[in-house]
Design an enzyme around this catalytic site. Structure first.
Site, PDB file in Angstrom:
ATOM      1  N   HIS A  68       0.855  -1.192   0.000  1.00  0.00           N
ATOM      2  CA  HIS A  68       0.000   0.000   0.000  1.00  0.00           C
ATOM      3  C   HIS A  68       0.886   1.236   0.000  1.00  0.00           C
ATOM      4  CE1 HIS A  68      -3.712  -2.070   2.057  1.00  0.00           C
ATOM      5  NE2 HIS A  68      -3.539  -2.463   0.798  1.00  0.00           N
ATOM      6  N   GLU A  69       1.111   1.832  -1.141  1.00  0.00           N
ATOM      7  CA  GLU A  69       1.844   3.108  -1.174  1.00  0.00           C
ATOM      8  C   GLU A  69       0.796   4.223  -1.107  1.00  0.00           C
ATOM      9  OE1 GLU A  69       5.259   4.466  -1.127  1.00  0.00           O
ATOM     10  OE2 GLU A  69       3.712   5.923  -0.653  1.00  0.00           O
ATOM     11  N   GLU A 126      17.986   1.650  -0.436  1.00  0.00           N
ATOM     12  CA  GLU A 126      17.533   2.290  -1.678  1.00  0.00           C
ATOM     13  C   GLU A 126      18.274   3.604  -1.921  1.00  0.00           C
ATOM     14  OE1 GLU A 126      13.547   2.139  -0.195  1.00  0.00           O
ATOM     15  OE2 GLU A 126      13.388   4.312  -0.154  1.00  0.00           O
ATOM     16  N   GLU A 159      10.821   1.149   8.252  1.00  0.00           N
ATOM     17  CA  GLU A 159      12.028   1.694   7.625  1.00  0.00           C
ATOM     18  C   GLU A 159      12.488   2.830   8.553  1.00  0.00           C
ATOM     19  OE1 GLU A 159      13.265   2.934   3.119  1.00  0.00           O
ATOM     20  OE2 GLU A 159      11.533   3.898   4.010  1.00  0.00           O
TER      21      GLU A 159
HETATM   22  C1  NOJ Z   1       9.798   4.282  -0.689  1.00  0.00           C
HETATM   23  C2  NOJ Z   1      10.010   2.976   0.012  1.00  0.00           C
HETATM   24  O1  NOJ Z   1      11.017   3.051   0.999  1.00  0.00           O
HETATM   25  C3  NOJ Z   1      10.360   1.944  -1.034  1.00  0.00           C
HETATM   26  O2  NOJ Z   1      10.672   0.728  -0.420  1.00  0.00           O
HETATM   27  C4  NOJ Z   1       9.212   1.818  -2.001  1.00  0.00           C
HETATM   28  O3  NOJ Z   1       9.572   0.933  -2.996  1.00  0.00           O
HETATM   29  C5  NOJ Z   1       8.888   3.162  -2.614  1.00  0.00           C
HETATM   30  N1  NOJ Z   1       8.722   4.170  -1.614  1.00  0.00           N
HETATM   31  C6  NOJ Z   1       7.618   3.082  -3.441  1.00  0.00           C
HETATM   32  O4  NOJ Z   1       6.550   2.787  -2.601  1.00  0.00           O
END
Ligand code: NOJ
Length: 668
Positions: free
Chosen positions: A382-383, A479, A473
């Site tokens: 869920h973004e 990332e 996180e």
């Molecule tokens: C930032 C998150 O830390 C990452 O894991 C995710 O892939 C991207 N947002 C997209 O939701």
């Protein structure tokens, strides 16, 4: 047993519940730790409230103010008298569902000071202090009372008066990327702009302390800054400048100061968890896991989150990754970009995210069936992009939708510099942000869903009460590689961010020399992270062909290392330079050691005193080759086996920017 170390007999008596006859506006109460080394003194000086802290007779915090400033009312800070006090000692143990430590001892002395104003409106407030061997904590408790039914907190006046020449490590607050910054080492006197907690400090007396908070609910998160030569709480404001709107009765989060002799000892303090309530209900359904992801392929530019020619979340890719899960023995798979809303600029358009609509090339039913047949669970994604109004409209149905598809894990995301809540732009760390994260968590518990929250509210130990909050996180993770991370970063985390709980650092990238996203790491350092950065949901973040085809020998460690531990013993380290830790597998006799270093190579000597007497352990050591280097020889590694016993010394080399991992398997 009640253990009290109070100097003044009159005060000593009062601690057994005596009622004062005359208002007492001057007093000192000492609360002493169970081992008698740490003392918190509450001071009432002509009605004004403050406290100080010492350890082994050395001052840790000088006189530091207490109190809360209110909108349209006098502050709760002076004109107080002590009405009565209450004290108790607690020594108990509890069992965690998962974590770095299975059995946790909770041992403290508590003093509650009941205060009443001697002037009108004669409001009442309690300050509850707890002193543990590893730190002190207190919170303000404001009962419902005729003169006050609710409170608008304009400011919290709590100070933490360390010597301003002390050294500190922190990340800045109120920045667009939330907690995702590099740690800065600087003297306390330069903390003129707010920083997030946990704030780590080495005092001029040589102690290491961490200032933080526990049990953050329904209140703005605490940041800290220098004000009038003292560190002072700066509660994250709402968009109208107020820090919190609360109905009474209300208790603030605990204000915490962990105190250790050595920075490594901070890392084993369980005080933050102990200050949280036991679980609300039965959480025996929570289950730590490791997972693959349709994920890093997006970061290296092979696939995209948005639908199109290179869309990552397709039925075909999902089937391939499920096959890899089965081959690799990994039982869960995250798939990002599966739902409607990623088209165009997803950060701008996040308000259109639909959490129950799959993209056309993603056959959710077929994928969940195939996953099920292969013993693989999906991790939903869920973004929200911080569009909370949009998310909360769908949240309960979205959770139901997932459970109908047999999905029990969700990674949530709150990308963006602020949240949109009730049509207003708010900090993630404001009271409204905190309330949202909590609603999402409690609703998830209702549907037996486990969460991995990205862009989260910082950890304050609430996972003791809500063990379905598996990980967060909340710091720069992998990332950011490809330029924004230095090897020292992972050597700051254990002494700073990780004091607040586990982290999804997304470890296990083996394609470290990829030209579009090159890591400041060696190969075996990627294995070390599974031990040095605890997470009960641990990702194997790279594309699976690197595990199955390129480095199956290294992948064996990822397969073996558990995502919860029986006990944790830090072996050596220094803030920003190195960290080596040993962890015993959950209900197992095997041990795992991980070590990371900064830009400097290091040869470390490890004393294996924690192994069982008389037993042999087969050690599989994954280490940097002697010529490895995070810049120009990233891929050099050695795997060796040795038989080791308690009392043996293990010497391991870490290359510049490198690290190592060891599995110690007990022989029967
Ligand atoms: C930032 C998150 O830390 C990452 O894991 C995710 O892939 C991207 N947002 C997209 O939701």
């Amino acid at each position: 047993m009640i253990q009290l170390g109070y100097a003044n007999v009159g005060i000593y008596m009062s601690l057994f519940g005596n009622l004062f006859r005359k208002p007492k506006t001057d007093a000192v109460f000492d609360v002493v730790s169970p081992n008698k080394r740490l003392v918190l003194s509450f001071l009432l000086d002509r009605g004004e409230i403050s406290y100080f802290v010492s350890k082994d007779d050395k001052i840790i915090l000088r006189k530091s103010k207490l109190g809360i400033a209110l909108k349209d009312a006098q502050p709760l800070t002076d004109h107080f008298a002590v009405v009565r006090t209450y004290s108790r000692s607690v020594d108990e143990s509890w069992t965690a569902y998962w974590g770095e430590q299975h059995e946790i001892r909770n041992n403290y002395n508590e003093l509650a000071v009941y205060l009443e104003e001697i002037v009108r409106p004669k409001r009442i407030m309690t300050i509850r202090f707890r002193v543990f061997d590893d730190g002190v904590a207190f919170r303000y408790e404001i009962p419902a009372q005729p003169e006050m039914e609710n409170m608008i907190v304009e400011d919290e006046l709590t100070e933490f008066s360390v010597d301003t020449n002390s050294k500190s490590w922190s990340i800045p607050a109120y920045q667009p990327d939330r907690y995702e910054y590099n740690y800065i080492e600087r003297p306390v006197f330069s903390l003129t702009e707010s920083v997030h907690t946990p704030l780590t400090i080495q005092t001029t007396s040589g102690h290491f302390i961490s200032i933080h908070e526990a049990a953050l609910y329904n209140y703005g998160s605490m940041t800290i800054k220098l004000s009038n030569s003292s560190l002072k709480s700066d509660i994250t404001p709402l968009s109208d400048g107020m820090r919190a709107y609360v109905e009474l009765p209300f208790s603030t989060p605990w204000r915490t100061i962990q105190v250790a002799h050595d920075a490594l000892d901070l890392t084993t303090s369980r005080m933050i968890l102990n200050l949280n309530e036991p679980p609300k209900g039965d959480f025996s359904w929570v289950q730590p896991t490791k997972f693959l992801g349709i994920w890093w392929a997006m970061f290296v530019g092979e696939w995209t989150w948005a639908p199109g020619e290179r869309h990552g979340a397709t039925t075909e890719h999902a089937f391939q990754y499920i096959d890899y899960c089965r081959r690799l023995g990994i039982t869960a798979l995250l798939i990002e970009g599966w739902n409607d809303g990623w088209e165009g600029d997803w950060l701008e358009n996040g308000i259109n995210n639909k959490f129950m609509v799959a993209t056309q090339d993603f056959d959710l039913d077929a994928i969940t069936n195939y996953a099920h047949q292969n013993g693989v669970e999906l991790v939903g994604h869920h973004e929200t992009v911080g569009f909370i109004d949009n998310y909360e409209d769908q949240l309960e149905d979205a959770y139901k939708f997932l459970t109908q598809h047999g999905i029990r894990y969700v990674k949530s995301g709150y990308a963006g510099s602020k949240m949109t809540i009730n049509g207003r732009r708010e900090f993630h760390h404001s009271q409204l942000g905190v309330l949202h994260y909590q609603r999402a968590l409690e609703l998830a518990a209702k549907y037996h869903i486990m969460l991995d929250v990205h862009e989260p509210i910082k950890g304050t130990g609430i996972e003791r009460t809500w063990p379905n909050l598996m990980t967060r996180e909340g710091a720069r993770g992998q990332e950011y590689e490809g330029g924004a991370l230095e090897p020292s970063h992972a050597c700051f985390l254990p002494y700073t961010r990780l004091l607040s709980g586990g982290m999804d650092y997304t470890p296990g990238i083996f394609d470290i020399a990829n030209f579009s996203k090159r890591l400041a790491s060696t190969l075996t350092r990627q294995l070390a992270y599974y031990v040095t950065i605890y997470s009960s949901m641990q990702m194997a973040a790279d594309r699976p062909q690197f595990y199955a085809d390129t480095y199956p020998d290294l992948f064996q460690f990822i397969r073996d290392v558990p995502s919860r531990f029986e006990q944790t013993i830090p072996l050596l380290g220094e803030i920003g330079k190195s960290y080596v830790v040993a962890r015993q597998g959950w209900e197992s006799n095997d041990w795992f050691i991980g070590g990371v270093t900064n830009e400097e190579g290091r040869r470390v000597q490890l004393y294996l005193d924690f192994l069982d007497n008389g037993a042999n352990y087969v050690a599989t050591i994954y280490r940097d080759s002697d010529d490895a280097h995070y810049r120009d020889h990233q891929l050099g590694y050695v795997i060796e086996e040795k038989v080791l016993r308690r009392g043996d010394k293990l010497e391991v080399y870490m290359a510049p920017g490198g690290g190592f991992a060891v599995k110690l398997q007990k022989q029967q």
